[in-house]
Structures are given as structure tokens and as C-alpha cells.
Design a protein around this motif. Structure first.
Motif, PDB file in Angstrom:
ATOM      1  N   ASN A   2      -3.915 -18.159  75.375  1.00 34.62           N
ATOM      2  CA  ASN A   2      -2.845 -18.402  76.341  1.00 34.62           C
ATOM      3  C   ASN A   2      -2.307 -17.083  76.867  1.00 34.62           C
ATOM      4  OD1 ASN A   2      -3.032 -21.134  75.872  1.00 34.62           O
ATOM      5  ND2 ASN A   2      -1.450 -21.123  74.285  1.00 34.62           N
ATOM      6  N   GLU A  28       0.144 -14.579  74.693  1.00 36.38           N
ATOM      7  CA  GLU A  28       1.117 -15.396  73.961  1.00 36.38           C
ATOM      8  C   GLU A  28       1.672 -14.623  72.765  1.00 36.38           C
ATOM      9  OE1 GLU A  28      -0.362 -19.107  72.449  1.00 36.38           O
ATOM     10  OE2 GLU A  28       1.658 -19.892  72.229  1.00 36.38           O
ATOM     11  N   GLU A  63      -2.734 -18.974  82.359  1.00 32.48           N
ATOM     12  CA  GLU A  63      -3.796 -19.663  81.613  1.00 32.48           C
ATOM     13  C   GLU A  63      -3.195 -20.151  80.318  1.00 32.48           C
ATOM     14  OE1 GLU A  63      -7.262 -16.659  83.332  1.00 32.48           O
ATOM     15  OE2 GLU A  63      -6.914 -16.793  81.179  1.00 32.48           O
ATOM     16  N   TRP A  64      -2.944 -21.451  80.237  1.00 33.84           N
ATOM     17  CA  TRP A  64      -2.210 -21.953  79.081  1.00 33.84           C
ATOM     18  C   TRP A  64      -2.747 -23.310  78.651  1.00 33.84           C
ATOM     19  CZ3 TRP A  64       1.360 -18.200  77.864  1.00 33.84           C
ATOM     20  CH2 TRP A  64       2.124 -18.414  76.709  1.00 33.84           C
ATOM     21  N   GLU A  65      -2.983 -23.445  77.382  1.00 35.78           N
ATOM     22  CA  GLU A  65      -3.456 -24.704  76.808  1.00 35.78           C
ATOM     23  C   GLU A  65      -4.596 -25.305  77.632  1.00 35.78           C
ATOM     24  OE1 GLU A  65       0.251 -26.692  76.550  1.00 35.78           O
ATOM     25  OE2 GLU A  65       0.882 -25.422  74.884  1.00 35.78           O
ATOM     26  N   GLY A  66      -5.544 -24.471  77.978  1.00 29.22           N
ATOM     27  CA  GLY A  66      -6.751 -24.965  78.642  1.00 29.22           C
ATOM     28  C   GLY A  66      -6.648 -25.149  80.138  1.00 29.22           C
ATOM     29  N   GLU A  67      -5.433 -25.063  80.704  1.00 27.10           N
ATOM     30  CA  GLU A  67      -5.377 -25.178  82.161  1.00 27.10           C
ATOM     31  C   GLU A  67      -5.034 -23.843  82.789  1.00 27.10           C
ATOM     32  OE1 GLU A  67      -2.378 -27.820  83.670  1.00 27.10           O
ATOM     33  OE2 GLU A  67      -1.003 -27.374  82.031  1.00 27.10           O
ATOM     34  N   ARG A 160       7.254 -21.274  78.400  1.00 24.99           N
ATOM     35  CA  ARG A 160       6.108 -20.720  77.691  1.00 24.99           C
ATOM     36  C   ARG A 160       6.238 -19.201  77.693  1.00 24.99           C
ATOM     37  NH1 ARG A 160       2.103 -24.553  81.220  1.00 24.99           N
ATOM     38  NH2 ARG A 160       1.652 -26.079  79.610  1.00 24.99           N
TER      39      ARG A 160
END
Lengths: 243, 292
Positions: A2, A28, A63-67, A160
Motif C-alpha cells: 500500500n 504504508e 495504490e491501496w488494498e489492491g486497487e 489511509r
């Protein structure tokens, strides 16, 4: 992984180019400092990330949690709703609303809505002074308290990533220390991901895990305290453009 | 006894008149008081709302019910009108007050002319059972055609106040004129909030129109005498205070009514302006305004 990525960003106002080919990354759990003297493009860069300023070229990606979300195409309120909270320079609170109303406004829409009570409780626990003054108009708070409220407001959106623009501006030195240590505590206790622009670099590099130095709209140095600890003198020289 | 009789009647009339003035000013309390848009077309929109009510009343629909039904179309018209205003003025570097005034002044003329073309210049009124009868309380006679509209105001003020203080959208409406960025970073779209608030103000104009046309007949130009008065109410209340609007309306209503009874009715229209000037000179933040 992330992260927030800025890729080849160019931006400016009319004929004036402020940012030239800026690349940076915030992973992250990191606290990344963006250092630079006044007028070198720190605020413009953060405004591009948030969506207040449209870049002329380049991208900002979350780019976070796959999206992967392209932030450079979204307006500031959408960016906030996607999990990038902003603590603007000069706080920018609603002066005619109370402390609690400022928090409720941020917490009652988007990502924070489901956790409104929990977030409010957390903010009051973290900043007891805000709890004490919850019914007071935000304009009646001191500068340091207003900065706390601006940080708490960002937390209310269940972010986030938190983007903080010059939290030290207009505050007395002792208050600056409190604000910076608050940000450090926040990072340590919640593992919040933070990108913070600062020009008082001594304080900033003390808390940051990595730092970028922005000069004349370009990233001229990148410091990684874990890999290659730099002395504050080296960073200062880089900021001043001596090195 | 005659004087006491006169004073009590003047106070009762003033109280009701003032409550109706507050209702007329309520939409402006949002557009001018909260959003800082100098919407001088508000009284004309009120009259347009009154015509909508009159035309619906022809089919036997109660004017207050008709007004509630018309709120939705007016809300949508308000949104369209705001969008036009925002695109032609605010987006091009800040709403210049003088330009906006010109736009809204023009809009109010267009509304008046449209009403003349559609319905002529004859006086129009609504027919309801209670117009013409009065409630007698001792010395005081209270005509229902004043009492009913006057009772609408506290209800609308209370609901609007709840909306602005208890809901997220309400908080955003109050914040947006002071700092748009504060709204943005709270995850709320400031442009949408302003549009929505303008729509609400326009919808409230229909309720005010119904109240006005219950008190007496109207023609397309009936809004003009209220322009100064509604601004006086908003400024006296203190920009953007909703409960203050009711109090300010009542103060102006009672002052006018006393002047009408004890001096001359021809002085009455000057009263609101005198109060407006005195407010601006002595307490520019208004009675209930917090200042900026």
C-alpha cells in the motif's frame, strides 16, 4: 504494497512552472517529511496530491488494498473520501462552527461515517483540550489548539494517509514542538501513514523515517534515516541549496 | 381605554405581520445571510411561488398544502438558477457583488414580466374558508388571514434550524461561505452544498408566497415593497441566524404596526429602512450575529 506515488509531476499556475518532474513515494506506516524553504513548491505539490491544483503532466496514484486510484483526476473532497486526509496550511477550520461541529462535519460523510462515534472518542482521548472545549467556536481556540483540531478533523475521515502542510506555521516555538510531537505520537500509536511538509527541518527530520528535499520545484535529495542516516547539517545544506 | 385598545391591536397585528416578514426573509437568510449571495430576486421568487399557489388553489387545493407540493419544483428551479449564476460569475474569479446584484435584479424583472405575460396585471387571491373571519380575544380582533400564515413561520424556522444544526449537510451549509476548503477537506463538495442551499432557499420562497397571498391579493409586482424589508430583517437578525430572523421580523413588524396606528400608514414603509440603517450604524453584526 500500500502506497501513495507521485510520478513525473509537473505543475504550475498560468505561465509559471512550479513543479518539475517530481517523483516520490509514501509507503504504508511511514512518516515522510517534505522539506524545503518557502516558495519551492511544497504546498503546490500537496495541493496537487489533494486535487486543489491540477498538474500539467504526471500522475498521483493511491495504490491501496489492491486497487489503484488516480488522485490527480479527482476533486479534493473526493480525494478525502478515498482516504487521503488533509491538514491544510493555516488550519482552514470553519470558524463559525463549534469544535465538535467541525469534527462532526468531517466525520459524518464518506469513510468516517460508519465509525463516527469511535473516531470522535479517539480524537477526544488524544486531544483532551478539544473535549473540554467541544462547545466553543473553533475561532476562539489558540493557534496550537486549532492545529490540534485540524489534525483531529483529518482523523475523523478515517484516513489511509494523512497529508500535513506546514503544521508549524504561525505557532510559537514551544507550541510547534507540541504539534510535532503530537504527530509523532499519532504515527507511533496508530501506525498512521503521514506525508508532512515542513520548513523547520530540525523538528521534521527528528520524527520522519524518510525525507525529500524540494528546491526550485525539483526533488534534489532523498534521505533515508534507516538506510543512511544523514546529519542534520547535511540536510540543512541540501535545503539551503549549498550542497 | 381607546388607546389601550389601539395599542393591543397594533401589537397583535405587528406580531403577526412580523412573523410573516420573517417567513419572507427566511430564504434570504440562507442565500444572503449564510451564502453571502445578494439575491435581490428573492421577493420576486416569493411572488412567483404565490402565483403557483393561486393557480393550484383554483382546483380547490388548500394554499398551504399547495405550497408544500410546489416546494420540490421550486427547489429544482433554484438549483438550475444557481448553476447558471455559479458558472457565469463565481467560477470566473469570485462572485463580484455588483455584477451579482445586476444579475439578480435582472432575474427579478424577468420573473415579474413573465408573470405579467402569463397572468396579466390583475390582482389575484386564494379562496379559503377562513379568510374574512376573525378570532376575538377581548379588545383584540385577530383575522385568520394573518393568524394562519403567522403560525407557519415558527414551524418552518424550527425545522430549518434543526436541519442546519443537527445534520451533516446543515453543518456544511453553515461552513461553506466562511471557508470552502474546510468543507472540501471534510470530504464534502462545497459547490454541491451551495447549490443545495440555494435550492432550499428557493423552495422556502413558495411557503412565503402562500403566506403572503393568504394575507391579501397580489399582483406580479407585489414583491417590490418587500425587497428593502427582507434585507432589513436579515441584517437586523445578524447574518445567517435562523431563529434571529423570526425575532428581527417581529421587531420590524411591531415597529411598523405602531407607526401605522399612531403616526400615519404612509410612514410605515420607511420603518424597516430606518431600522436597517440604525443596525448598520450601531450594531453591524445584528442582534444575534456572532460577528466574523
Amino acid at each position: 504494497m500500500n502506497r501513495l506515488v507521485v510520478e513525473g509531476l509537473h505543475a504550475g499556475y498560468g505561465a509559471v512552472t512550479v513543479l518539475r518532474d517530481v517523483n516520490l513515494e509514501v509507503r504504508e506506516g511511514e512518516l515522510v517529511a517534505l522539506l524545503g524553504m518557502n516558495g519551492n513548491g511544497k504546498s503546490t505539490l500537496l495541493n496537487c496530491i489533494m486535487g486543489f491544483v491540477r498538474p500539467t503532466s504526471g500522475r498521483v496514484l493511491l495504490e491501496w488494498e489492491g486497487e489503484t486510484i488516480e488522485l490527480s483526476r479527482s476533486a479534493a473532497h473526493e480525494t478525502t473520501r478515498r482516504g487521503v486526509a488533509y491538514v491544510p496550511e493555516g488550519r482552514r477550520l470553519a470558524p463559525n462552527l463549534t469544535v465538535e461541529e467541525n469534527l462532526m462535519l468531517a466525520g459524518g460523510s464518506g469513510r468516517g461515517k460508519a465509525k463516527l462515534k469511535e473516531n470522535l472518542g479517539f480524537c477526544y482521548e488524544m486531544f483532551p483540550i478539544l473535549d473540554e472545549r467541544r462547545r466553543q467556536l473553533s475561532s476562539t481556540l489558540s493557534g496550537g489548539q486549532q492545529q490540534m483540531l485540524a489534525i483531529a478533523r483529518a482523523l475523523m475521515t478515517s484516513p489511509r494517509i494523512m497529508v500535513v502542510d506546514e503544521p508549524s506555521v504561525g505557532l510559537a516555538p514551544i507550541v510547534v514542538e507540541q504539534v510535532i510531537s503530537t504527530i509523532r505520537t499519532l504515527q507511533e500509536t496508530t501506525n498512521m501513514t503521514i506525508l508532512m511538509a515542513e520548513q523547520s527541518f530540525f523538528q521534521a527530520i527528528e520524527v520522519a523515517s524518510r525525507a525529500y528535499v524540494l528546491s526550485h520545484g525539483r526533488i534534489i535529495h532523498t534521505f533515508d534515516q534507516k538506510v543512511d542516516p544523514a546529519s542534520s547539517e547535511e540536510i540543512r545544506s541540501a535545503m539551503m541549496g549549498i550542497a | 381605554m381607546v388607546v389601550l385598545d389601539l395599542v393591543l391591536n397594533a401589537l397583535a397585528t405587528g406580531l403577526m405581520l412580523g412573523s410573516i416578514y420573517a417567513l419572507l426573509a427566511l430564504g434570504l437568510a440562507i442565500t444572503f445571510g449564510i451564502l453571502h449571495i445578494p439575491n435581490v430576486a428573492h421577493p420576486a421568487i416569493v411572488i412567483a411561488g404565490a402565483y403557483a399557489v393561486v393557480m393550484t388553489n383554483r382546483y380547490g387545493v388548500d394554499p398551504v398544502l399547495a405550497a408544500v407540493l410546489w416546494m420540490i419544483p421550486f427547489y429544482m428551479l433554484g438549483i438550475l438558477f444557481y448553476e447558471f449564476y455559479a458558472r457565469s460569475f463565481e467560477s470566473r474569479g469570485g462572485g463580484n457583488t455588483l455584477q451579482s446584484l445586476t444579475l439578480f435584479f435582472g432575474a427579478s424583472l424577468v420573473i415579474e414580466v413573465a408573470l405579467v405575460v402569463a397572468y396579466g396585471t390583475d390582482l389575484r387571491s386564494v379562496s379559503v374558508g377562513y379568510v374574512g373571519s376573525s378570532l376575538r380575544l377581548g379588545f383584540v380582533a385577530i383575522p385568520y388571514r394573518f393568524l394562519i400564515p403567522a403560525l407557519i413561520t415558527p414551524v418552518v424556522v424550527f425545522l430549518l434550524w434543526l436541519y442546519l444544526t443537527r445534520t451533516n449537510v446543515g453543518l456544511a451549509i453553515r461552513a461553506v461561505a466562511h471557508d470552502e476548503r474546510a468543507v472540501s477537506v471534510s470530504g464534502v463538495n462545497p459547490a454541491a452544498i451551495k447549490r443545495h442551499a440555494f435550492g432550499i432557499a428557493t423552495a422556502l420562497a413558495v411557503i412565503a408566497g402562500a403566506a403572503l397571498v393568504i394575507t391579501g391579493p397580489i399582483d406580479p409586482f407585489a414583491g417590490r415593497i418587500h425587497i428593502g424589508r427582507v434585507f432589513a430583517v436579515v441584517v437586523l437578525a445578524g447574518m445567517g441566524t435562523i431563529p434571529g430572523t423570526l425575532a428581527a421580523g417581529i421587531i420590524i413588524g411591531i415597529a411598523e404596526s405602531l407607526v401605522m396606528s399612531f403616526m400615519s400608514p404612509s410612514w410605515a414603509p420607511g420603518v424597516a429602512f430606518a431600522i436597517l440603517l440604525a443596525t448598520l450604524a450601531l450594531k453591524p453584526t445584528g442582534l444575534f450575529g456572532a460577528g466574523r
